[in-house]
Design an enzyme around this catalytic site. Sequence first.
Site, PDB file in Angstrom:
ATOM      1  N   MET A  30      19.746  85.631 102.263  1.00  0.00           N
ATOM      2  CA  MET A  30      19.742  85.264 100.840  1.00  0.00           C
ATOM      3  C   MET A  30      21.175  85.157 100.323  1.00  0.00           C
ATOM      4  O   MET A  30      21.414  85.207  99.111  1.00  0.00           O
ATOM      5  CB  MET A  30      18.941  86.287 100.040  1.00  0.00           C
ATOM      6  CG  MET A  30      17.470  86.308 100.465  1.00  0.00           C
ATOM      7  SD  MET A  30      16.371  86.948  99.208  1.00  0.00           S
ATOM      8  CE  MET A  30      16.989  88.590  99.029  1.00  0.00           C
ATOM      9  N   GLY A  31      22.136  85.054 101.247  1.00  0.00           N
ATOM     10  CA  GLY A  31      23.526  84.868 100.834  1.00  0.00           C
ATOM     11  C   GLY A  31      24.182  86.152 100.378  1.00  0.00           C
ATOM     12  O   GLY A  31      23.695  87.249 100.684  1.00  0.00           O
ATOM     13  N   LEU A  33      26.982  87.152 101.522  1.00  0.00           N
ATOM     14  CA  LEU A  33      27.108  87.645 102.896  1.00  0.00           C
ATOM     15  C   LEU A  33      28.155  88.750 103.034  1.00  0.00           C
ATOM     16  O   LEU A  33      29.137  88.790 102.305  1.00  0.00           O
ATOM     17  CB  LEU A  33      27.458  86.478 103.837  1.00  0.00           C
ATOM     18  CG  LEU A  33      26.459  85.323 103.863  1.00  0.00           C
ATOM     19  CD1 LEU A  33      26.876  84.285 104.901  1.00  0.00           C
ATOM     20  CD2 LEU A  33      25.034  85.796 104.145  1.00  0.00           C
ATOM     21  N   GLY A  36      27.430  92.737 107.885  1.00  0.00           N
ATOM     22  CA  GLY A  36      26.109  92.943 108.496  1.00  0.00           C
ATOM     23  C   GLY A  36      25.479  91.604 108.838  1.00  0.00           C
ATOM     24  O   GLY A  36      24.963  91.406 109.949  1.00  0.00           O
ATOM     25  N   HIS A  37      25.516  90.666 107.896  1.00  0.00           N
ATOM     26  CA  HIS A  37      24.973  89.325 108.156  1.00  0.00           C
ATOM     27  C   HIS A  37      25.747  88.654 109.296  1.00  0.00           C
ATOM     28  O   HIS A  37      25.156  88.017 110.170  1.00  0.00           O
ATOM     29  CB  HIS A  37      25.103  88.432 106.915  1.00  0.00           C
ATOM     30  CG  HIS A  37      24.297  88.887 105.731  1.00  0.00           C
ATOM     31  ND1 HIS A  37      24.887  89.315 104.577  1.00  0.00           N
ATOM     32  CD2 HIS A  37      22.964  88.933 105.518  1.00  0.00           C
ATOM     33  CE1 HIS A  37      23.947  89.622 103.684  1.00  0.00           C
ATOM     34  NE2 HIS A  37      22.774  89.400 104.234  1.00  0.00           N
ATOM     35  N   LYS A 149      17.889  97.002 109.166  1.00  0.00           N
ATOM     36  CA  LYS A 149      18.029  97.623 107.835  1.00  0.00           C
ATOM     37  C   LYS A 149      16.738  97.385 107.053  1.00  0.00           C
ATOM     38  O   LYS A 149      16.287  98.224 106.288  1.00  0.00           O
ATOM     39  CB  LYS A 149      19.210  97.011 107.110  1.00  0.00           C
ATOM     40  CG  LYS A 149      19.149  97.259 105.625  1.00  0.00           C
ATOM     41  CD  LYS A 149      20.488  97.401 105.018  1.00  0.00           C
ATOM     42  CE  LYS A 149      20.374  97.860 103.594  1.00  0.00           C
ATOM     43  NZ  LYS A 149      19.624  96.909 102.769  1.00  0.00           N
ATOM     44  N   ASP A 150      16.133  96.198 107.256  1.00  0.00           N
ATOM     45  CA  ASP A 150      14.841  95.882 106.633  1.00  0.00           C
ATOM     46  C   ASP A 150      13.749  96.066 107.687  1.00  0.00           C
ATOM     47  O   ASP A 150      13.154  95.105 108.168  1.00  0.00           O
ATOM     48  CB  ASP A 150      14.880  94.449 106.093  1.00  0.00           C
ATOM     49  CG  ASP A 150      15.943  94.286 105.026  1.00  0.00           C
ATOM     50  OD1 ASP A 150      15.725  94.722 103.902  1.00  0.00           O
ATOM     51  OD2 ASP A 150      17.024  93.754 105.343  1.00  0.00           O
ATOM     52  N   SER A 186      23.999  93.258 100.189  1.00  0.00           N
ATOM     53  CA  SER A 186      24.493  92.361  99.134  1.00  0.00           C
ATOM     54  C   SER A 186      24.430  93.067  97.785  1.00  0.00           C
ATOM     55  O   SER A 186      25.218  92.777  96.882  1.00  0.00           O
ATOM     56  CB  SER A 186      23.635  91.097  99.079  1.00  0.00           C
ATOM     57  OG  SER A 186      23.554  90.524 100.356  1.00  0.00           O
ATOM     58  N   ARG A 187      23.475  93.982  97.649  1.00  0.00           N
ATOM     59  CA  ARG A 187      23.302  94.685  96.368  1.00  0.00           C
ATOM     60  C   ARG A 187      24.432  95.672  96.087  1.00  0.00           C
ATOM     61  O   ARG A 187      24.613  96.080  94.943  1.00  0.00           O
ATOM     62  CB  ARG A 187      21.956  95.418  96.360  1.00  0.00           C
ATOM     63  CG  ARG A 187      20.762  94.493  96.260  1.00  0.00           C
ATOM     64  CD  ARG A 187      19.502  95.287  95.978  1.00  0.00           C
ATOM     65  NE  ARG A 187      18.458  94.435  95.453  1.00  0.00           N
ATOM     66  CZ  ARG A 187      17.555  93.808  96.190  1.00  0.00           C
ATOM     67  NH1 ARG A 187      17.572  93.949  97.496  1.00  0.00           N
ATOM     68  NH2 ARG A 187      16.628  93.056  95.632  1.00  0.00           N
TER      69      ARG A 187
HETATM   70  P1  AMP Z   1      19.248  89.406 103.161  1.00  0.00           P
HETATM   71  O1  AMP Z   1      20.282  88.384 102.836  1.00  0.00           O
HETATM   72  O2  AMP Z   1      19.458  90.717 102.471  1.00  0.00           O
HETATM   73  O3  AMP Z   1      17.849  88.882 103.072  1.00  0.00           O
HETATM   74  O4  AMP Z   1      19.474  89.739 104.700  1.00  0.00           O
HETATM   75  C1  AMP Z   1      19.454  88.754 105.681  1.00  0.00           C
HETATM   76  C2  AMP Z   1      19.357  89.398 107.026  1.00  0.00           C
HETATM   77  O5  AMP Z   1      20.492  90.252 107.232  1.00  0.00           O
HETATM   78  C3  AMP Z   1      18.117  90.298 107.160  1.00  0.00           C
HETATM   79  O6  AMP Z   1      17.548  90.141 108.445  1.00  0.00           O
HETATM   80  C4  AMP Z   1      18.673  91.667 106.948  1.00  0.00           C
HETATM   81  O7  AMP Z   1      17.908  92.683 107.554  1.00  0.00           O
HETATM   82  C5  AMP Z   1      20.045  91.540 107.604  1.00  0.00           C
HETATM   83  N1  AMP Z   1      20.948  92.574 107.110  1.00  0.00           N
HETATM   84  C6  AMP Z   1      21.145  92.945 105.813  1.00  0.00           C
HETATM   85  N2  AMP Z   1      21.997  93.972 105.755  1.00  0.00           N
HETATM   86  C7  AMP Z   1      22.358  94.268 107.038  1.00  0.00           C
HETATM   87  C8  AMP Z   1      23.207  95.246 107.640  1.00  0.00           C
HETATM   88  N3  AMP Z   1      23.856  96.138 106.905  1.00  0.00           N
HETATM   89  N4  AMP Z   1      23.334  95.247 108.984  1.00  0.00           N
HETATM   90  C9  AMP Z   1      22.657  94.345 109.749  1.00  0.00           C
HETATM   91  N5  AMP Z   1      21.836  93.404 109.242  1.00  0.00           N
HETATM   92  C10 AMP Z   1      21.682  93.370 107.914  1.00  0.00           C
END
Ligand code: AMP
Length: 280
Positions: A30-31, A33, A36-37, A149-150, A186-187
């Site tokens: 969801m950007g 970034l 982690g991403h 993480k999710d 991202s939060r």
């Molecule tokens: P999001 O943009 O939050 O939807 O995350 C996109 C992808 O990045 C999802 O598969 C998340 O689980 C992964 N992600 C988010 N935060 C981390 C992190 N700290 N370490 C590894 N992967 C992450």
Amino acid sequence: MQLFNTIAETQYYLKTQQKAGKTIGFVPTMGALHSGHISLIESSKKENDLTVCSIFVNPTQFNNPEDLKKYPRTLEKDCEMLEAAQCDVVFAPSAEEMYAVLPKLKFDFGTLETVMEGKFRPGHFNGVGIVVSKLFHMVKPDKAYFGLKDLQQVAVIRQMVSDLSFDLEIIPCPTLREADGLAMSSRNTRLSVEARALAPHIHKLLVLAKEKLQSGESSVKTQAFAAEYFKNYPEFELEYLEIADFDSLETITQANTPGKTAICIAAFLGGVRLIDNIVF
Ligand code: AMP
């Protein structure tokens, strides 16, 4: 790096690449970034000829309109990070492009979505299922990378891929953390300086809870310990702390049952909802 905003351009480009025999790794995001991403992009780059990253703040997975409105949007910076990581394709569609017609289909993930995130964010996993299925059909990846993480999201997507026979492999990836233990998210950019200083207590508590469970403490007592811990930090509003089986996500009473145990937490801190987990 190619940047596409439409489904047609993305599909046209990727089909040509696939016809030329290239394998595709896919990282949906969801950007906003962070590293982690980028670690997911790096994993994909190691295992595929082409890496595609989607950036789409998916409205159908937000049960709280305020949360959707406040979600950080930083496309230009995201593209710079992806370029530096040598990502090959960015797909950044608008909501109108993704949902020209609003889907009527509803997912029911059974017990996987009645606990934790599913319980506290009604409709969230339906939205995730819809958007990830659409993206899988658009990108047609060989492998798709998701962060642990999710944790619950990984379980839900695995179920969906298995039930609907998606022809791809799901690769779960470890959680990247800041030096003080806070899971990258991202939060986190929305945390005030004071809240950011307190935020590592989430991971600290997870480590302590893990130690308790490993020494034979019951889940109920460990949960009581967690509630007590946060009494020292009233800035946190604990939503849940669940001790569950890693695969089924069903709650367990004691950690010494065979298989992996996951401790999952969600808490509000200064109006920002943070989640984290630890698996052992
Ligand atoms: P999001 O943009 O939050 O939807 O995350 C996109 C992808 O990045 C999802 O598969 C998340 O689980 C992964 N992600 C988010 N935060 C981390 C992190 N700290 N370490 C590894 N992967 C992450």
